[in-house]
Design an enzyme around this catalytic site. Structure first.
Site, short mmCIF file in Angstrom:
data_model
loop_
_atom_site.label_atom_id
_atom_site.label_comp_id
_atom_site.label_asym_id
_atom_site.label_seq_id
_atom_site.Cartn_x
_atom_site.Cartn_y
_atom_site.Cartn_z
N THR A 187 -7.78 -5.83 -2.14
CA THR A 187 -7.01 -6.94 -1.58
C THR A 187 -7.13 -6.97 -0.07
OG1 THR A 187 -4.86 -8.01 -1.56
CG2 THR A 187 -4.88 -5.63 -1.34
N ASP A 194 -11.49 5.08 -5.74
CA ASP A 194 -12.14 3.79 -5.98
C ASP A 194 -12.93 3.76 -7.28
OD1 ASP A 194 -11.24 2.52 -3.65
OD2 ASP A 194 -12.86 3.36 -2.46
N ASP A 241 0.82 -1.21 0.00
CA ASP A 241 0.00 0.00 0.00
C ASP A 241 0.86 1.26 0.00
OD1 ASP A 241 -2.63 -0.86 -0.11
OD2 ASP A 241 -2.71 -1.32 2.01
#
Length: 408
Positions: free
Chosen positions: A170, A345, A69
């Protein structure tokens, strides 16, 4: 060394745009795009975005998710800030968690390290351009913060900026995972999405039929057995295209080499369509459940009051990827109280679906407003929720949503 960020977001942004090494030009991966430069206004930006996402996906494959990340955000930030220093970045992460755990020996200036910071640093330098090998830990932390919530204040006027989702969809350890996860990057110019890139290392085509170019136009005449891993790109007015990871190192610069044009599916009847929903929501929570029941078994659909619900991984961008590639017909997401819908997103997925022939709106049919969060450009506020379709089904589903008694 002072670890605090500059108090002015603009001053902070400018400070990281200066290279921290002496190399004059970094080595970049070479990958031709599927259309000519004169057809794409933001060709250079798209080249950089593809290169950055490709590197980021390789980092993800080899790295635990917490490190990935932060590492992806640092890696992409470093590349974009070098090539386009005047364009700010909007992204999910900041380095506050990492900085909190830095060890500073008593009586010494500067900053120490911990295992997590060292791991992020090693992951970034391992996948970065050749010129980034002299980076410091502090450089990597600042690169992460370039996309953080306090890095840049936009104001009311439209602006050009990047939107990054480091890893969408994920959970747990990335390496070896069979789950679909996506690295998404988009460029917004004057309130409109100019380009988008999505990288999905674990994407499997399952020998789906695809449309291929011929002298007579685009026809469905080929089975794509492309295997694992895909990069999907879209540029306004140039369509949506995908390419296998195994072909991304091709440096021949031939137009269309290895790239496949993507199109949404052609279903125009709702009960025959393939649906995706958020993993945090149920079919029963959506307005269409008053008209249709759902099943995950394609062989069990017996009447026109039942729809096929595809089993997918968490995260929104993989659903956009599925609609843009014709693997799904509809992605529907309900806005919920206490939950903020983040721009990263959706941004890269929106242009990929639109350029593939689909449509994206809120539940009232209005386009998603990426500038609604005027200061940060980090949140969107769709009325009711988000509806992503192949275009053919869009108005039908909007009418069903609006007429449903379950819509509050």
């Amino acid at each position: 060394m002072n670890l605090l960020l500059h108090s002015s977001p603009h001053r902070f942004f400018l400070s990281i745009s200066r290279p921290s090494h002496s190399h004059s030009s970094p080595t970049r991966c070479s990958s031709s795009l599927p259309f000519a430069k004169d057809k794409a206004k933001y060709y250079r930006e798209l080249e950089a975005a593809v290169d950055a996402v490709q590197r980021a996906c390789r980092l993800c494959v080899d790295t635990p998710v917490t490190i990935a990340d932060f590492g992806v955000q640092a890696l992409v930030s470093l590349e974009l800030s070098r090539l386009f220093p005047s364009i700010p970045l909007v992204a999910e992460e900041d380095s506050s968690f990492l900085r909190t755990n830095l060890a500073i020996p008593e009586g010494e200036e500067g900053h120490g390290h911990n295992l997590l910071v060292d791991s992020v640093f090693n992951a970034v330098t391992g996948k970065a351009c050749a010129g980034d090998k002299s980076l410091t830990h502090h450089d990597v932390l600042e690169a992460i913060d370039r996309g953080g919530k306090d890095a840049f204040a936009f104001g009311a006027e439209p602006a050009a900026y990047w939107v990054l989702d480091p890893i969408d969809g994920t959970r747990g350890f990335v390496k070896g995972s069979e789950a679909l996860y996506v690295v998404g990057l988009a460029l917004v110019v004057e309130g409109e999405i100019a380009l988008g890139v999505m990288g999905c290392p674990n994407w499997q085509e399952d020998r789906l039929p695809i449309k291929e170019a011929s002298n007579e136009g685009w026809v469905v005449d080929k089975i794509d057995a492309s295997g694992q891993g895909v990069i999907m790109v879209a540029h306004v007015g140039c369509g949506t295209w995908k390419k296998r990871f195994s072909e991304m190192q091709d440096t021949t610069n031939r137009i269309h080499d290895g790239w496949v044009r993507c199109f949404v599916d052609e279903y125009s009847v709702v009960h025959k369509a393939k649906f995706c929903i958020s993993d945090s929501q149920t079919w029963e929570s959506l307005p269409l459940s008053t008209l249709f029941s759902s099943t995950t078994d394609a062989d069990s659909i017996e009447d026109n009051r039942k729809v096929l619900l595809l089993s997918t991984c968490c995260g929104s961008l993989c659903k956009y990827l599925m609609v843009a590639s014709g693997r799904a017909s509809v992605f529907i997401l309900r806005a919920k109280l206490q939950t903020v819908i983040k721009a990263w997103d959706h941004a890269a997925g929106m242009i990929c679906v639109n350029e593939a022939g689909g449509q994206v709106t809120d539940w009232k049919g209005s386009p998603l407003d990426l500038a609604a969060d005027q200061v940060g450009r980090r949140a969107i506020f769709p009325s009711g929720g988000v509806l992503v379709t192949n275009g053919n089904l869009h108005n039908q589903i909007l009418e069903m949503i609006l007429s449903s008694a379950s819509l509050v």
